[in-house]
Motif scaffolding. Structure first.
Motif, PDB file in Angstrom:
ATOM      1  N   GLY A 214       0.815  -1.207   0.000  1.00  0.00           N
ATOM      2  CA  GLY A 214       0.000   0.000   0.000  1.00  0.00           C
ATOM      3  C   GLY A 214       0.848   1.256   0.000  1.00  0.00           C
ATOM      4  N   ILE A 215       1.924   1.288   0.803  1.00  0.00           N
ATOM      5  CA  ILE A 215       2.812   2.447   0.838  1.00  0.00           C
ATOM      6  C   ILE A 215       3.458   2.664  -0.525  1.00  0.00           C
ATOM      7  CG2 ILE A 215       4.968   3.346   1.817  1.00  0.00           C
ATOM      8  CD1 ILE A 215       4.198   2.006   4.451  1.00  0.00           C
ATOM      9  N   ALA A 216       3.891   1.564  -1.158  1.00  0.00           N
ATOM     10  CA  ALA A 216       4.517   1.675  -2.477  1.00  0.00           C
ATOM     11  C   ALA A 216       3.536   2.238  -3.505  1.00  0.00           C
ATOM     12  CB  ALA A 216       5.029   0.303  -2.921  1.00  0.00           C
ATOM     13  N   LEU A 217       2.310   1.731  -3.516  1.00  0.00           N
ATOM     14  CA  LEU A 217       1.306   2.220  -4.470  1.00  0.00           C
ATOM     15  C   LEU A 217       0.949   3.679  -4.200  1.00  0.00           C
ATOM     16  CD1 LEU A 217      -1.096  -0.874  -4.585  1.00  0.00           C
ATOM     17  CD2 LEU A 217       0.490  -0.134  -6.363  1.00  0.00           C
ATOM     18  N   GLY A 218       0.757   4.017  -2.925  1.00  0.00           N
ATOM     19  CA  GLY A 218       0.430   5.392  -2.580  1.00  0.00           C
ATOM     20  C   GLY A 218       1.527   6.366  -2.966  1.00  0.00           C
TER      21      GLY A 218
END
Length: 434
Positions: free
Chosen positions: A238-242
């Motif tokens: 999620g952090i990578a996508l965000g």
């Protein structure tokens, strides 16, 4: 000097990791882990200041900081996963030895690729450093002990009082020092203060979640270290996508909406945990909750970091980077101290009501891990399930109330940028935010 300090930090961290891997006692391990932290303190402030000097175009810098944030998030998630794999299939020593080849590669590439830059007027604020370490130690110790004993305990009150007194001395010194490690005039800028607060909350929530869920997965639900690491991976994803979407989000919606909206999205992930919190949580809730929480963090962190660096003159980029990293480390420490104290206090309130002999009760009150070990050693197997259910429910109740607290704080903090962030702003390097 920034490149030189980065390389010194890499060498110190790598050598300390080697020493930690070769440790034969807990004392040696703690010593070398402290030295690795010292090396990391050389590395971390150099990273953002080097990025600021290398990427002068606002859009390119925003992308670079987005990648920096993504790598930071990936490292937080991959650490438990890789560590779990190593512990499961090899020896704990390799948790530290794995840093050696990474350190060699980083040192070679830093020497080859990175340009050198420095601020000639910079000086080390040694007095400020000592005061900062002392007040943080006293404050953290007091908060942790309050969760074990109580806020009225004399030792807790003395520790907190010392921390507050030294903190006041630190602030007075920093305001008078011409080369202060924390220039307090920066906090007069909302474009610095609000993003700093946002990053603090992001890290506070991320570290707290990983810390407590790691215990839930391994101790209460019985997963091994590798499986627990896999369950934490959706937050990393999620952090990578965000982080990847963050740059376009700032261009389209502006920094206030990106920062505040990301924090509120993160709160939605915690809200899923609140409504599904149980001894045996459904798998979909764990995966979706972590994914949403990480996605919100990934959206918020790059514009927050870029706003901090954009609020500071280019010559003082090292100060901005150091403050950003200090915010991250302090938030991580306070997350474990404050939330850990809160969870432990609720846990103890429940455990104290359990009817058991004094020896067993003392073990149950120590921690959830010690409680499980003590129960497993009981000769009467028929009592195992009852005691396990009581201590697990006590721990779950502590986590439940902590997640509620995290949700409320996140929502309130997510609203903050809308009313207090400047409507239009241009950073020191030219990026229009709103």
């Amino acid at each position: 000097m920034r490149k030189r300090f980065l390389k010194i930090g890499i060498v110190l961290f790598s050598l300390a990791s080697l020493g930690a891997g070769l440790s034969t006692s807990t004392t040696e391990l703690i010593l070398f882990r402290s030295l690795s932290g010292f090396g990391a303190a050389f590395m971390m402030p150099s990273t953002l200041s080097i990025i600021t000097h290398m990427f002068t175009d606002p859009n390119e810098r925003m992308k670079a900081i987005g990648l920096w944030s993504m790598i930071f998030g990936l490292s937080q998630g991959l650490g438990p996963l890789i560590g779990g794999f190593i512990i499961e299939y090899t020896s704990w020593h390799w948790v530290f030895f794995i840093n050696l080849p990474i350190g060699v590669i980083a040192f070679v590439y830093a020497s080859w690729i990175l340009p050198e830059s420095h601020n000639k007027s910079a000086k080390a604020d040694l007095v400020g450093m000592v005061l900062c370490v002392l007040f943080l130690f006293a404050l953290t110790y007091g908060i942790i002990e309050a969760g074990v004993k109580s806020w009225s305990d004399p030792a807790v009150q003395i520790s907190l009082a010392i921390g507050l007194i030294v903190c006041a001395l630190f602030v007075l010194w920093e305001r008078r020092c011409s080369y202060a490690m924390i220039p307090f005039e920066l906090f007069e800028k909302r474009t610095f203060t609000i993003p700093s607060f946002a990053i603090a909350l992001i890290v506070f929530g991320m570290v707290g979640s990983m810390f407590f869920f790691s215990q839930l997965f391994q101790t209460v639900e019985g997963y091994n270290a590798l499986e627990a690491g896999l369950l934490l991976m959706p937050m990393t994803l999620g952090i990578a996508l965000g982080s990847l979407f963050s740059s376009n989000g700032v261009k389209r919606y502006g920094a206030p909406l990106s920062i505040g909206g990301g924090i509120i999205i993160s709160a939605l992930g915690m809200a899923i945990f609140v409504v599904t919190m149980d001894v045996h949580m459904p798998l979909w809730a764990i995966l979706v909750g972590f994914l949403i929480q990480g996605f919100g963090m990934g959206i918020s962190m790059p514009p927050s970091t870029d706003s901090i660096m954009g609020s500071i003159p280019k010559a003082k980029a090292g100060v901005g980077s150091a403050l950003n990293d200090t915010t991250i480390q302090l938030s991580a420490a306070m997350s474990i101290a404050i939330l850990g104290s809160y969870v432990n206090r609720i846990y103890l309130l429940h455990v104290k009501e359990i009817e058991a002999d004094p020896t067993l009760l003392k073990a149950l009150q120590t921690s959830i891990q010690t409680a499980h070990q003590a129960i497993a050693s009981l000769p009467n197997v028929s009592l195992h399930e009852n005691f396990l259910n009581l201590v697990d429910r006590a721990f779950i109740d502590g986590m439940y109330h902590t997640m509620i607290l995290g949700c409320v704080l996140s929502v309130l903090s997510g609203i903050l940028p809308y009313g207090s962030y400047p409507k239009t702003r241009k950073s020191q390097h030219g990026l229009l935010y709103m």
